[in-house]
Design a protein around this motif. Structure first.
Motif, PDB file in Angstrom:
ATOM      1  N   ALA A 201       0.650  -1.144   0.116  1.00  0.00           N
ATOM      2  CA  ALA A 201      -0.079  -0.173  -0.193  1.00  0.00           C
ATOM      3  C   ALA A 201       0.675   1.373   0.067  1.00  0.00           C
ATOM      4  O   ALA A 201       0.307   2.705  -0.638  1.00  0.00           O
ATOM      5  N   ALA A 202       1.703   1.328   0.703  1.00  0.00           N
ATOM      6  CA  ALA A 202       2.663   2.182   0.674  1.00  0.00           C
ATOM      7  C   ALA A 202       3.331   2.886  -0.482  1.00  0.00           C
ATOM      8  O   ALA A 202       3.957   3.827  -1.484  1.00  0.00           O
ATOM      9  N   ALA A 203       3.764   1.683  -1.482  1.00  0.00           N
ATOM     10  CA  ALA A 203       4.504   1.451  -2.389  1.00  0.00           C
ATOM     11  C   ALA A 203       3.021   1.941  -3.654  1.00  0.00           C
ATOM     12  O   ALA A 203       3.848   2.908  -4.669  1.00  0.00           O
ATOM     13  N   ILE A 204       2.223   1.339  -3.258  1.00  0.00           N
ATOM     14  CA  ILE A 204       1.369   2.416  -4.471  1.00  0.00           C
ATOM     15  C   ILE A 204       0.712   3.953  -4.169  1.00  0.00           C
ATOM     16  O   ILE A 204       0.573   4.456  -4.781  1.00  0.00           O
ATOM     17  N   GLY A 205       0.748   4.302  -2.759  1.00  0.00           N
ATOM     18  CA  GLY A 205       0.492   5.624  -2.408  1.00  0.00           C
ATOM     19  C   GLY A 205       1.489   6.450  -2.599  1.00  0.00           C
ATOM     20  O   GLY A 205       1.160   7.480  -3.226  1.00  0.00           O
ATOM     21  N   THR A 206       2.947   6.359  -2.484  1.00  0.00           N
ATOM     22  CA  THR A 206       3.719   7.285  -3.222  1.00  0.00           C
ATOM     23  C   THR A 206       4.083   6.652  -4.952  1.00  0.00           C
ATOM     24  O   THR A 206       4.175   8.145  -4.971  1.00  0.00           O
ATOM     25  N   ILE A 207       3.580   6.327  -5.818  1.00  0.00           N
ATOM     26  CA  ILE A 207       3.216   6.443  -6.976  1.00  0.00           C
ATOM     27  C   ILE A 207       2.584   7.582  -7.229  1.00  0.00           C
ATOM     28  O   ILE A 207       2.277   8.309  -7.920  1.00  0.00           O
ATOM     29  N   THR A 208       1.595   7.356  -6.524  1.00  0.00           N
ATOM     30  CA  THR A 208      -0.372   8.270  -6.456  1.00  0.00           C
ATOM     31  C   THR A 208       0.099   9.382  -6.565  1.00  0.00           C
ATOM     32  O   THR A 208      -0.465  10.003  -6.768  1.00  0.00           O
ATOM     33  N   PHE A 264      11.180  11.068  -2.083  1.00  0.00           N
ATOM     34  CA  PHE A 264      11.459  10.075  -1.949  1.00  0.00           C
ATOM     35  C   PHE A 264      13.257   9.582  -1.231  1.00  0.00           C
ATOM     36  O   PHE A 264      13.305   8.021  -1.621  1.00  0.00           O
ATOM     37  N   LEU A 265      14.220  10.931  -0.874  1.00  0.00           N
ATOM     38  CA  LEU A 265      14.839  10.155   0.079  1.00  0.00           C
ATOM     39  C   LEU A 265      14.356   9.518   1.463  1.00  0.00           C
ATOM     40  O   LEU A 265      14.906   8.369   1.552  1.00  0.00           O
ATOM     41  N   PHE A 266      12.921   9.731   1.716  1.00  0.00           N
ATOM     42  CA  PHE A 266      12.606   8.752   2.799  1.00  0.00           C
ATOM     43  C   PHE A 266      11.705   7.782   2.975  1.00  0.00           C
ATOM     44  O   PHE A 266      11.531   6.912   3.567  1.00  0.00           O
ATOM     45  N   LEU A 267      11.187   7.633   1.680  1.00  0.00           N
ATOM     46  CA  LEU A 267      10.599   6.319   0.643  1.00  0.00           C
ATOM     47  C   LEU A 267      10.778   5.968   0.146  1.00  0.00           C
ATOM     48  O   LEU A 267      10.497   4.941  -0.584  1.00  0.00           O
ATOM     49  N   GLN A 268      11.887   6.003  -0.321  1.00  0.00           N
ATOM     50  CA  GLN A 268      12.913   4.663  -1.114  1.00  0.00           C
ATOM     51  C   GLN A 268      12.685   4.264  -1.409  1.00  0.00           C
ATOM     52  O   GLN A 268      12.708   3.553  -2.824  1.00  0.00           O
ATOM     53  N   ARG A 269      13.011   2.996  -0.344  1.00  0.00           N
ATOM     54  CA  ARG A 269      12.719   1.667  -0.441  1.00  0.00           C
ATOM     55  C   ARG A 269      11.212   0.903  -0.822  1.00  0.00           C
ATOM     56  O   ARG A 269      10.884   0.573  -1.003  1.00  0.00           O
ATOM     57  N   TRP A 270       9.955   1.524  -0.475  1.00  0.00           N
ATOM     58  CA  TRP A 270       8.424   1.859  -1.136  1.00  0.00           C
ATOM     59  C   TRP A 270       8.731   2.327  -1.906  1.00  0.00           C
ATOM     60  O   TRP A 270       8.015   1.268  -3.286  1.00  0.00           O
ATOM     61  N   ILE A 271       9.902   2.969  -3.334  1.00  0.00           N
ATOM     62  CA  ILE A 271       9.204   3.327  -4.576  1.00  0.00           C
ATOM     63  C   ILE A 271       9.842   2.347  -5.466  1.00  0.00           C
ATOM     64  O   ILE A 271       9.447   1.689  -6.079  1.00  0.00           O
ATOM     65  N   VAL A 272      10.964   1.868  -4.903  1.00  0.00           N
ATOM     66  CA  VAL A 272      11.323   0.473  -5.114  1.00  0.00           C
ATOM     67  C   VAL A 272      10.386  -0.637  -5.412  1.00  0.00           C
ATOM     68  O   VAL A 272      10.939  -1.508  -6.197  1.00  0.00           O
ATOM     69  N   GLU A 273       9.878  -0.481  -4.353  1.00  0.00           N
ATOM     70  CA  GLU A 273       8.943  -2.043  -4.172  1.00  0.00           C
ATOM     71  C   GLU A 273       7.645  -2.017  -5.228  1.00  0.00           C
ATOM     72  O   GLU A 273       7.595  -2.644  -5.653  1.00  0.00           O
ATOM     73  N   GLY A 274       7.630  -0.735  -5.133  1.00  0.00           N
ATOM     74  CA  GLY A 274       6.434  -0.572  -6.131  1.00  0.00           C
ATOM     75  C   GLY A 274       6.773  -0.384  -6.948  1.00  0.00           C
ATOM     76  O   GLY A 274       6.251  -0.878  -8.492  1.00  0.00           O
ATOM     77  N   VAL A 275       8.109  -0.175  -8.360  1.00  0.00           N
ATOM     78  CA  VAL A 275       8.207  -0.250  -9.163  1.00  0.00           C
ATOM     79  C   VAL A 275       8.791  -1.914  -9.443  1.00  0.00           C
ATOM     80  O   VAL A 275       8.030  -2.230 -10.548  1.00  0.00           O
ATOM     81  N   GLU A 276       8.931  -2.678  -8.765  1.00  0.00           N
ATOM     82  CA  GLU A 276       8.988  -3.800  -8.924  1.00  0.00           C
ATOM     83  C   GLU A 276       7.933  -4.756  -9.056  1.00  0.00           C
ATOM     84  O   GLU A 276       7.953  -5.479  -9.815  1.00  0.00           O
ATOM     85  N   ARG A 277       7.346  -4.770  -8.046  1.00  0.00           N
ATOM     86  CA  ARG A 277       5.636  -5.375  -7.945  1.00  0.00           C
ATOM     87  C   ARG A 277       4.223  -5.011  -9.446  1.00  0.00           C
ATOM     88  O   ARG A 277       4.316  -5.542  -9.854  1.00  0.00           O
ATOM     89  N   THR A 278       4.743  -3.793  -9.458  1.00  0.00           N
ATOM     90  CA  THR A 278       3.386  -3.013 -10.322  1.00  0.00           C
ATOM     91  C   THR A 278       4.665  -2.691 -11.863  1.00  0.00           C
ATOM     92  O   THR A 278       3.600  -2.867 -13.153  1.00  0.00           O
ATOM     93  N   GLY A 279       5.592  -2.494 -12.301  1.00  0.00           N
ATOM     94  CA  GLY A 279       6.048  -2.333 -13.229  1.00  0.00           C
ATOM     95  C   GLY A 279       5.332  -1.120 -14.181  1.00  0.00           C
ATOM     96  O   GLY A 279       5.613  -1.213 -15.055  1.00  0.00           O
ATOM     97  N   ILE A 280       5.128  -0.214 -13.200  1.00  0.00           N
ATOM     98  CA  ILE A 280       5.261   1.096 -13.766  1.00  0.00           C
ATOM     99  C   ILE A 280       6.156   2.059 -14.053  1.00  0.00           C
ATOM    100  O   ILE A 280       6.408   3.812 -13.628  1.00  0.00           O
ATOM    101  N   ALA A 281       7.266   1.963 -14.014  1.00  0.00           N
ATOM    102  CA  ALA A 281       8.614   2.590 -13.613  1.00  0.00           C
ATOM    103  C   ALA A 281       8.409   3.889 -14.461  1.00  0.00           C
ATOM    104  O   ALA A 281       8.524   4.808 -14.437  1.00  0.00           O
ATOM    105  N   GLY A 282       7.821   3.813 -15.778  1.00  0.00           N
ATOM    106  CA  GLY A 282       7.815   4.954 -16.741  1.00  0.00           C
ATOM    107  C   GLY A 282       6.332   5.774 -16.541  1.00  0.00           C
ATOM    108  O   GLY A 282       6.458   6.036 -17.367  1.00  0.00           O
ATOM    109  N   ASP A 283       5.476   5.247 -15.769  1.00  0.00           N
ATOM    110  CA  ASP A 283       4.206   5.796 -15.395  1.00  0.00           C
ATOM    111  C   ASP A 283       4.175   7.690 -14.893  1.00  0.00           C
ATOM    112  O   ASP A 283       5.183   8.565 -14.322  1.00  0.00           O
TER     113      ASP A 283
END
Length: 283
Positions: A201-208, A264-283
């Motif tokens: 949820a944190a990964a999706i929230g960060t990307i959103t 990004f500095l505080f939540l970069q771990r969740w961002i990386v996890e979101g990219v790995e799980r969602t595959g929307i790095a170019g969104d």
């Protein structure tokens, strides 16, 4: 000798990888360096034909001048963007999370048809829905209001699809134990599933949040008054003004990306996890 050669080859390969990463990091950091340097330069230095690695004179008044500019309400625009991004992110996590869990776990007759219908909306370009969405928002009287900017955004088909796929892989044994303890679907979701899905949820929230902060077209259509401008609309005003102050434009861009850099500095771990799980790095 073979071991020595193998170690030497692995050392050369590691050196090559680190060198490539260093070059890539420098290339990616160059735009940020130019942005920071230009934001702290005087107008005449920016227009000079001579290139300056560092500002000849550090012009810190660009920051105070940016927020004191009466034509561009930068502080209000950043506040609006923050409110919109936070509320939309919370709405997406709530609505899409509930919808994804219902589609993944709760059995009912038309679940597959509903899921396919939601997935089919991903094929529709966002620009196609702008006219009917604008007509609806205008009919409700939400032009130039935060309601018109926020309410159309909480439901996202992609987030619903990703939540459903995630919940399909959620261990059923944990949910079955909850059902044996007397919890229903609602209690199981909030007391068992949600606490064990915080990472996703944190990964999706960060990307959103990042997507909502950077949104431009919908705020441009709805936010007509200065009181409803977002930070991206405020930035575009610099380019459409009759006299462009380039130094303040760079400072405004630096200020606009600062919250995202902190995130990004505080939540970069969740961002990386979101990219790995969602595959929307170019969104």
């Amino acid at each position: 000798m073979a071991i020595v050669r193998s170690r030497r080859a692995s050392g050369i390969a590691a050196l090559g990888r680190y060198s490539a990463l260093a070059v890539g990091a420098v290339l990616f950091l160059i735009p940020f360096y130019l942005l920071l340097r230009s934001a702290l330069m005087r107008e005449q230095d920016l227009g000079s034909p001579d290139f300056h690695w560092l500002p000849p004179v550090w012009e810190t008044d660009n920051l105070t001048g940016l927020f004191a500019n009466p034509a561009i309400p930068m502080a209000r625009s950043m506040l609006n963007s923050a409110i919109i991004a936070v509320v939309q992110t919370g709405g997406v996590l709530l609505v899409s999370g509930l919808a994804g869990y219902g589609l993944a776990r709760i059995p009912y007759r038309w679940s597959n048809a509903v899921f396919y219908g939601i997935t089919a909306t991903l094929l529709i370009p966002a620009a196609v829905t702008f006219v009917p969405s604008f007509v609806l928002v205008s009919t409700l009287g939400w032009i130039s209001t935060l309601r018109g900017l926020i309410i159309p955004g909480p439901f996202q088909a992609l987030a619903t699809f990703l939540f459903r796929q995630f919940f399909l892989g959620f261990p059923k044994e944990i949910e079955e134990a909850a059902f044996m303890d007397g919890l229903g679907w609602w209690g199981t979701f909030w007391r068992i599933v949600v606490p064990n899905s915080r990472g996703f949820a944190a990964a999706i929230g960060t990307i959103t949040f990042i997507g909502s902060w950077n949104a431009f077209l919908w705020p441009l259509v709805i936010g007509r008054d200065q009181s409803s401008w977002t930070v991206q609309i405020a930035l575009s005003t610099f380019l459409t003004a009759q006299s462009v102050q380039v130094s303040q434009l760079f400072m405004a861009a630096l200020v606009a990306i600062f919250p995202l850099l902190l995130m990004f500095l505080f939540l970069q771990r969740w961002i990386v996890e979101g990219v790995e799980r969602t595959g929307i790095a170019g969104d």
